[in-house]
Motif scaffolding. Structure first.
Motif, PDB file in Angstrom:
ATOM      1  N   THR A  51       0.868  -1.143   0.126  1.00 35.97           N
ATOM      2  CA  THR A  51      -0.008  -0.088  -0.060  1.00 35.97           C
ATOM      3  C   THR A  51       0.730   1.221   0.024  1.00 35.97           C
ATOM      4  OG1 THR A  51      -1.913  -1.290   1.115  1.00 35.97           O
ATOM      5  CG2 THR A  51      -1.884   1.165   1.247  1.00 35.97           C
ATOM      6  N   VAL A  52       2.161   1.267   0.611  1.00 30.60           N
ATOM      7  CA  VAL A  52       2.946   2.281   0.563  1.00 30.60           C
ATOM      8  C   VAL A  52       3.355   2.612  -0.855  1.00 30.60           C
ATOM      9  CG1 VAL A  52       5.300   2.924   1.139  1.00 30.60           C
ATOM     10  CG2 VAL A  52       3.773   2.147   2.876  1.00 30.60           C
ATOM     11  N   SER A  53       3.598   1.453  -1.603  1.00 36.37           N
ATOM     12  CA  SER A  53       4.267   1.486  -3.123  1.00 36.37           C
ATOM     13  C   SER A  53       2.957   2.079  -3.880  1.00 36.37           C
ATOM     14  CB  SER A  53       4.238   0.162  -3.596  1.00 36.37           C
ATOM     15  OG  SER A  53       5.476  -0.575  -2.707  1.00 36.37           O
ATOM     16  N   VAL A  54       1.746   1.852  -3.562  1.00 36.02           N
ATOM     17  CA  VAL A  54       0.615   2.400  -4.075  1.00 36.02           C
ATOM     18  C   VAL A  54       0.571   4.059  -3.880  1.00 36.02           C
ATOM     19  CG1 VAL A  54      -1.956   2.404  -4.494  1.00 36.02           C
ATOM     20  CG2 VAL A  54      -0.583   0.407  -4.523  1.00 36.02           C
ATOM     21  N   ALA A  55       0.661   4.376  -2.713  1.00 35.85           N
ATOM     22  CA  ALA A  55       0.782   5.670  -2.132  1.00 35.85           C
ATOM     23  C   ALA A  55       1.912   6.600  -2.919  1.00 35.85           C
ATOM     24  CB  ALA A  55       0.766   5.773  -0.796  1.00 35.85           C
ATOM     25  N   ALA A  56       3.110   5.874  -2.978  1.00 30.92           N
ATOM     26  CA  ALA A  56       4.169   6.459  -3.583  1.00 30.92           C
ATOM     27  C   ALA A  56       3.854   6.989  -5.013  1.00 30.92           C
ATOM     28  CB  ALA A  56       5.555   5.822  -3.576  1.00 30.92           C
ATOM     29  N   SER A  57       3.350   5.852  -5.845  1.00 29.67           N
ATOM     30  CA  SER A  57       3.068   6.162  -7.243  1.00 29.67           C
ATOM     31  C   SER A  57       1.909   6.836  -7.513  1.00 29.67           C
ATOM     32  CB  SER A  57       2.448   4.755  -7.910  1.00 29.67           C
ATOM     33  OG  SER A  57       3.889   3.776  -7.901  1.00 29.67           O
TER      34      SER A  57
END
Length: 287
Positions: A126-132
């Motif tokens: 979810t952190v990866s999704v937020a970063a993108s």
């Protein structure tokens, strides 16, 4: 559109990023000539709209669904690339029309659906999704600040954004030394705050209200290494706004912020260059 195909198109578009990558003169001229046609075609066949709908369909956390996460990441990456290579001229109008109709390609609703239900213990995917997602939002703001601020002026969308920002700052702020993605989230998130408030007194006042005080406190707790993005954002928050300066002065040393603005780094900062150029234009129009 499959995840693999989205990734492939993103790679194909990479050479067209003429602003960031040097190319031979022939390729450069070819890219500049063909970009408007490529973007227009992508919009006309409904590709941009279809990618946006992939984000807008997410209504709950997706951490446990790896294939969905990968598809969303590929979708965000491709939308970011299309926006990144879009020229800042009349040829951007078709892409920006989709940005408006989908409310930033559905990024805010995506962030709200995947982060708010989870709370402050945000899992890694979810952190990866937020970063993108924040990288895409920032790219849109860089393309057209007025469109970005206009869309974010919608009360419901702004409230969702503030909820997401509050949670991410609380969670990712203390963990910025753990991995690059938490750092990326914070850097792009803080920058979007600055673009949102640049030469916009209404938005400035929103962020100095009691409701948003927790965001300022979270910004003040970030490591010093983030000053390079925090200071420009605070300058956008306080520009021509004495009330904002009084509030922010309780959490930050205004002298340090002013010194950064006068420094070589401050003079080269894209956000501050935009802030000052728009401020000059506004002053001319008011005369």
């Amino acid at each position: 559109m499959s995840t693999e195909l989205m990734l492939a198109v993103t790679v194909v578009l990479a050479p067209f990023n003429v602003l960031k990558q040097p190319h031979p003169k022939v390729l450069l001229e070819s890219a500049i000539t063909r970009l408007p046609d490529i973007l227009s075609y992508a919009v006309s066949i409904g590709l941009i709209d279809a990618l946006s709908k992939k984000c807008m369909k997410i209504r709950e956390p997706i951490e446990a669904h790896q294939s969905v996460v990968l598809s969303v990441l590929a979708c965000l990456g491709l939308l970011t690339k299309f926006t990144d290579v879009c020229p800042k001229n009349s040829s951007s109008s078709k892409l920006l029309s989709v940005v408006k109709s989908t409310e930033l390609f559905g990024t805010i609703s995506l962030l709200y659906a995947t982060i708010v239900p989870v709370g402050e213990k945000i899992p890694p995917r979810t952190v990866s999704v937020a970063a993108s997602a924040f990288n895409l939002i920032l790219t849109i703001a860089n393309l057209d600040l007025d469109v970005f601020q206009s869309i974010m002026g919608q009360e419901s969308l702004l409230l969702q954004y503030l909820d997401v920002v509050t949670i991410l700052l609380k969670y990712c702020g203390p963990k910025t030394n753990e991995n690059r993605e938490t750092q990326a989230v914070i850097v792009d998130l803080v920058a979007t705050l600055g673009f949102l408030c640049a030469n916009n007194k209404q938005n400035q006042n929103r962020f100095i209200s009691d409701q948003s005080s927790v965001i300022l406190k979270s910004l003040s707790k970030l490591p010093k290494s983030f000053d390079i993005v925090v200071y420009p954002t605070l300058l956008c928050l306080t520009c021509d706004n004495d009330g904002a300066k009084n509030v922010i002065g309780k959490e930050f040393d205004l002298k340090l912020i002013e010194d950064y603005e006068k420094s070589d780094s401050g003079k080269k900062n894209k956000m501050l260059m935009l802030l000052h150029s728009n401020s000059k234009e506004n002053n001319k129009s008011n005369k």
